[in-house]
Structure formats: C-alpha cells, structure tokens
Design a protein around this motif. Structure first.
Motif, mmCIF file in Angstrom:
data_model
loop_
_atom_site.group_PDB
_atom_site.id
_atom_site.type_symbol
_atom_site.label_atom_id
_atom_site.label_comp_id
_atom_site.label_asym_id
_atom_site.label_seq_id
_atom_site.Cartn_x
_atom_site.Cartn_y
_atom_site.Cartn_z
ATOM 1 N N LYS A 115 0.828 -1.212 0.000
ATOM 2 C CA LYS A 115 0.000 0.000 0.000
ATOM 3 C C LYS A 115 0.866 1.268 0.000
ATOM 4 O O LYS A 115 0.681 2.157 -0.833
ATOM 5 N N SER A 116 1.797 1.307 0.945
ATOM 6 C CA SER A 116 2.658 2.496 1.020
ATOM 7 C C SER A 116 3.521 2.604 -0.233
ATOM 8 O O SER A 116 3.765 3.702 -0.727
ATOM 9 N N THR A 117 3.978 1.453 -0.728
ATOM 10 C CA THR A 117 4.809 1.468 -1.931
ATOM 11 C C THR A 117 4.040 2.075 -3.102
ATOM 12 O O THR A 117 4.600 2.864 -3.872
ATOM 13 N N LEU A 148 -2.981 9.946 1.550
ATOM 14 C CA LEU A 148 -2.991 9.868 3.009
ATOM 15 C C LEU A 148 -2.574 8.463 3.433
ATOM 16 O O LEU A 148 -3.295 7.504 3.195
ATOM 17 N N ASP A 149 -1.373 8.342 4.008
ATOM 18 C CA ASP A 149 -0.865 7.029 4.386
ATOM 19 C C ASP A 149 -1.037 6.832 5.890
ATOM 20 O O ASP A 149 -0.204 7.270 6.673
ATOM 21 N N GLU A 150 -2.113 6.173 6.283
ATOM 22 C CA GLU A 150 -2.409 5.936 7.710
ATOM 23 C C GLU A 150 -2.209 7.205 8.517
ATOM 24 O O GLU A 150 -1.557 7.189 9.558
ATOM 25 N N HIS A 151 -2.784 8.288 8.049
ATOM 26 C CA HIS A 151 -2.471 9.585 8.661
ATOM 27 C C HIS A 151 -3.124 9.773 10.023
ATOM 28 O O HIS A 151 -2.852 10.759 10.697
#
Ligand SMILES: Nc1ncnc2c1ncn2[C@@H]1O[C@H](COP(=O)(O)OP(=O)(O)OP(=O)(O)O)[C@@H](O)[C@H]1O
Ligand SMILES: [Mg+2]
Lengths: 258, 315
Positions: free
Chosen positions: A45-47, A172-175
C-alpha cells in the motif's frame, strides 16, 4: 484523472532480499473519487503511494496525471499536483518554523521561490481565515512554532497544507494511526470535508476496515503487491467488515482487532 | 588584560563572527555538519591576499574570497548529493583538496604578507583617522552580513532553505528541490566563511596556508556560546537575536583567548587554549541542563508542602 498502468516495483533486485512490492498494478481514478486502501502489512500500500508521489522510482509501468506522463518526474516536481500526509506527525511540518511560515511554504508550492518576502500580510490574513475552518484555534497561534503543537494538531495542519493549493491528488498514508481515537475522528472528519471536492482524487490507506468502508467512495484491497478487490457504488454499500473478512480470509490480526 | 588586547579581541571577534554566521548556516539552519570551513577560510584569505598584493581593489578581493569559498562549499554539497558521500566526510575531502589548491592560489608560497599592499582596513583608517577605525569597519561589515543573512532567511527561498534543515520530507512534499537547497545553503555558508578569511587576511596583513586549522571548531563554539547565553533569558529566541547571539559568542571567544594569553600562556599554546575554551563552550549545554534540572527539582520540592496543607502560606 489519474491513470496507473501496469506498475511494477521491485526492491533489492538481484539480492537475496529481492521483493516484488508491486505487481502489475493498474488503476484509474476519476476526479472527485475518494479511494480507501486496505491490506495486510507488507501488501504494498505504502509502496503504491510512494510510487505515485515519486519517493520511489517505478521499475515498469506508467503513471498519468490528466494525460501527462509523470512517471519520470522527480518527487518535488510532482508535489505541485500532489498533496501528502504521512503517518508520522513529525514528517509533515518544519518543526522549528512557525505555523504561518509552514503554511507559506506549502502555499508557494507552484510559485517561483526567489527573494520575495517569505510571507506577505495578505497571505497571513488569508491563512488566518482559512485556518479557522479547522476549528482547532490554530488561527490564534499562527506565530507559534510547530514543535509546540500536539500530534493531532500537526496532522490537521499537514492535511490543511496538503490541500491549500488545490492539488489533483491527495495521498494519506495511515495519517490517523498515531492519534488517539477522538483526535483521529476529528482528523478523519476534516479529511472527509476536504476530500469532498469535485476535482480532487483522494487515496487513504487505513488499517481500520470499518473506516475504510464508511469513508470515501471506493475501496480497494491489496495483497502481495496486487489489487485483489476494487469495489464502489452499490456493491460497496452492501459490503460489511464481516463479509470482507470471510470473502478474503483476511488473517491480519491488526485488521481483525478493529 | 590591557585595553589594546581587549580592543584587538573585539576587532578580531567581529571578523570571526562572520565565520560563525557561516557555521550557523550549515550546522544550525541546514542541520549539516560541514568541515569544509577549515579549508574555505584559507581560500578566502588566499584570494584576498593574492588580489590585494597584486594591486587590486580590496573590495574586489573580498568578493573573490566569498565566491571562491562558496564554490568549495558547492563541491562539498555536490559530493553529498550526487555521490551520496556523508556530509562530514565530503567536507573533510574538500578540506584536504583545498590545502593543495590554496597553496596553488597563493603561488606555492605558504604565506603572503600584505604589509606593502593596500587593504580595506588601511584605506578605512586613512579615511576616518581614528584609533577605532578597525572596530568601526568590523561593525559595519558584520552588520551588513548579519542583516543580509536575516533578510535572506525571511524570503521565500530562505524559508525553503530553513525548512530543508528541519524536515526534508516536508520540503519535497511542498515542491522544493531539497538537494538544490543543500547546494545553496552550503555555498552560502562557505561564502560567509571565505569572506571572514578575506577580512582576516586584510586585517592582519597576512595570509597563511595553515591558518584554517580548527576554524570550524571556533565557529561552532561561537554559535553554541551565543545560543547558551541567550537561551538563559528566553526560551524561544527570535531569528535576528539568534544571529546576533552568534556574534556575541565569537567576541566572547576572542576575549577568553586574550585573557588566557594575558595570564602568561605562551602564544604557541594558542590552539590548546582554543580547544579548552571550545570544550568548555560545548559543555555549557550539559551544564545548563543540570542547572535546569536542579531548578525543577527545587520547584517541585517547594510545591509539595503547598499540596499537603495550608501551612505553606503561613511561612
Ligand atoms: N525501501 C524498501 N526497501 C526494501 N524493501 C521495501 C522497502 N519499502 C518496502 N519494502 C518491502 O515492500 C513490501 C511492501 O511494503 P509496503 O511498505 O508498501 O507495505 P504496506 O502495505 O504499506 O504495509 P504496512 O501496512 O505495514 O504499512 C514489504 O515487503 C516491504 O518489506
Ligand atoms: Mg505502509
């Protein structure tokens, strides 16, 4: 519109640690869409977000933003069209600078940075007016340094900075992962408010499956670098956390707990 | 300590303050330890000396000092950005290379005397006819340097530079090329250092290829001494005051050195004394912390009786 075509990302190519983090990911996002992304740890996901924002170079495939191929653009050049909020509240702001200085840096994203005044009176008034929309009282603390803010206030500020100049894409990465439940809710509400714009595409990674279904207009599930589910509209409305778990045998403890 | 010794310390301190401003820019603003300084200050001095001694205008000489030294800083930055060499090591490499280059610049002489040549200090003295001409000139130049740095750091570009030292992620997410900022920052920082070197050569009428040894440490000590003193009074020190604090630190350093010499230490022990002063300066941070801790434990002790009962008010 954002178009991702056959994206591949390999970490540590040719080493024992070789890892195919993205395999043949294709995705089209229309303006106004708000995608929530779920998936177990290490699913990629982050990648995916890092490839979109230019933090990571892709190994194959193309990324189009409004028909412009941005695959080869460096990170800072893409940032003019992309707003970002990181998981770590420390990453989004310059801690030793004031709130208004941080805002000014974000506000000048697509402008020439020369020897003009760092922040003008007009900008200050504008920031003040807009900041009051956050409802956190930050408009009265504009000349305070960001290091004095709480994690939640920082995330709200970072989110605000990310949408300040109307980006095409908001990542938005697990913000809200580092925030307490009440603050997380507040920041999520703000996210809904900001994402509700006709020409903005929003992508939000979360480990909270009910949040993933409750917020946004579309949900994708990633596993081992692939998108294995992509639902929207009626199909999504009928989806529940229980069904998701059953259907995809999701075994991630962190996801089940929520 | 004689009045002359004090005056000398101030005059030299004003020049070292410019060096310290450069060090502030790399160590504090950019958050990058840059050791190029020991070489680039000599580059500045050498450029200044060679131009003055060949009859060029002292002001042009200072401009050359600034530019050549900032090029050295740019090389350090490029080694870091393009070749991914650690900033500390990149600085050491450039410093080493500069030793040879500075010798070349000085025409393979290890020193150049400017006793016969015109310098800024000499022409200013001729113009104002005062015993304090060097002091006045130093104040003027330092003021210009401090104010221009202050205004620069408050421009859009300056904001981006400051934020790069704080948080590179944020800066790149805001559309700034953080590598370009590092390049600009290290160039500017060494430019200031070179300017200090150029002034030093003109003030002392002398440039020596060895004069750079320990300069980065002196600059850093000035920064830390100044910061420590001002942080005793307020917690959030505004930028302009922080820049002024750096100058105060530099002058205090020179005064401490002069004091040690006046106590009978031989001049050959200068570097040893410098190191001791710097060690004391660096430890002020620790001392301040323990001082604060004492203060806190003291106040928490004095709060206790108030919590226990009303008897506290009676005392
Ligand atoms: N810089 C890197 N170098 C090597 N491997 C990496 C790197 N970044 C990610 N990976 C690997 O790529 C895979 C995908 O990682 P990614 O961070 O995208 O997962 P994720 O879905 O965001 O997981 P999480 O929910 O834990 O944040 C993982 O196996 C990870 O170990
Ligand atoms: Mg992740």
């Amino acid at each position: 519109m954002i178009c991702i075509e056959h994206l591949y990302k390999i970490f540590g190519y040719g080493t024992v640690n070789e890892k195919l983090a993205l395999q043949d990911v294709s995705l089209t996002m229309h303006p106004g869409e708000f995608i929530t992304i779920i998936g177990s740890n290490g699913a990629g996901k982050s990648t995916l977000m890092n490839c979109l924002s230019g933090v990571e170079k892709t190994d194959h495939g193309n990324i189009f933003l409004n028909d412009i191929n941005i695959t080869k653009y460096p990170e800072h050049k893409r940032s003019r069209y992309i707003g970002r909020v990181f998981q770590d509240p420390m990453k989004g702001t310059a801690f030793d600078m004031t709130i208004e200085q941080n805002l000014a840096i974000a506000y000048n994203k697509d402008k020439f940075r020369g020897l003009q005044k760092g922040i003008s009176k007009k900008e200050k008034a504008f920031f003040r007016e807009r900041l009051s929309l956050l409802g956190m009282g930050l408009e009265d603390r504009m000349t305070q340094k960001v290091k004095l803010l709480s994690g939640g206030q920082r995330q709200a500020l970072t989110l605000f900075m990310a949408i300040l100049v109307n980006p095409k894409l908001l990542l938005l990465d697990e913000h809200t992962a580092a925030l307490d439940p009440a603050t997380a809710k507040k920041v999520l509400d703000l996210t809904d408010q900001f994402a509700n714009s006709k020409d903005l595409c929003t992508m939000m990674i979360t480990h909270n499956m009910s949040d993933a279904l409750r917020h946004g207009t579309r949900t994708i599930l990633m596993d081992s670098g692939r998108i294995i589910m992509d639902i929207s509209g009626e199909e999504r409305e009928k989806m529940t956390v229980e069904k998701l778990i059953e259907q995809f045998e999701i075994q991630n403890d962190r996801m089940l707990l929520k | 300590m004689t009045i002359t010794a004090i005056l000398d310390s101030f005059e030299l301190g004003l020049i070292y303050a410019i060096l310290a401003l450069g060090v502030f820019l790399s160590f504090r603003t950019l958050n990058t330890p840059d050791l190029t300084v020991d070489g680039s200050i000599v580059t500045g001095a050498a450029a200044s000396a060679i131009l003055c001694s060949t009859g060029h205008s002292p002001l042009v000489a200072l401009l050359a000092s600034f530019i050549l030294a900032s090029l050295a800083g740019a090389v350090t930055a490029l080694l870091n950005i393009k070749l991914k060499i650690e900033p500390l090591l990149a600085g050491i490499l450039v410093m080493l290379a500069l030793y040879s280059l500075n010798l070349r610049l000085m025409g393979s002489r290890s020193n150049i005397a400017l006793t016969q040549s015109n310098t800024l200090y000499k022409s200013f003295h001729a113009a104002v006819q005062s015993n304090y001409s060097s002091l006045i000139l130093g104040i003027i130049i330092l003021s210009i340097a401090t104010l221009s740095l202050y205004f620069f750091l408050n421009t859009r570009l300056g904001f981006a530079l400051r934020a790069t030292g704080d948080n590179e992620y944020m800066v790149r997410a805001s559309g700034v090329n953080s590598n370009l900022m590092k390049l600009l920052g290290l160039s500017l920082s060494n430019g200031f250092v070179g300017l200090a070197g150029g002034l030093l050569a003109q003030y002392q009428s002398y440039s020596d290829v060895q004069m750079g040894v320990g300069m980065v440490v002196i600059g850093l000590a000035s920064v830390i001494v100044g910061e420590t003193i001002f942080e005793l009074f307020t917690k959030t020190v505004p930028l302009l005051i922080r820049l002024l604090a750096v100058s105060v630190g530099a002058i205090l350093y020179r005064l401490a050195l002069a004091f040690a010499l006046s106590c009978g230490m031989p001049a050959t022990d200068l570097k040893l004394i410098s190191a001791v002063i710097v060690a004391i300066a660096l430890s002020t941070g620790v001392m301040k912390d323990s001082f604060l801790k004492k203060k806190i434990s003291f106040t928490s002790n004095s709060i206790k009786p108030a919590k226990d009962g009303e008897s506290y008010d009676m005392h």
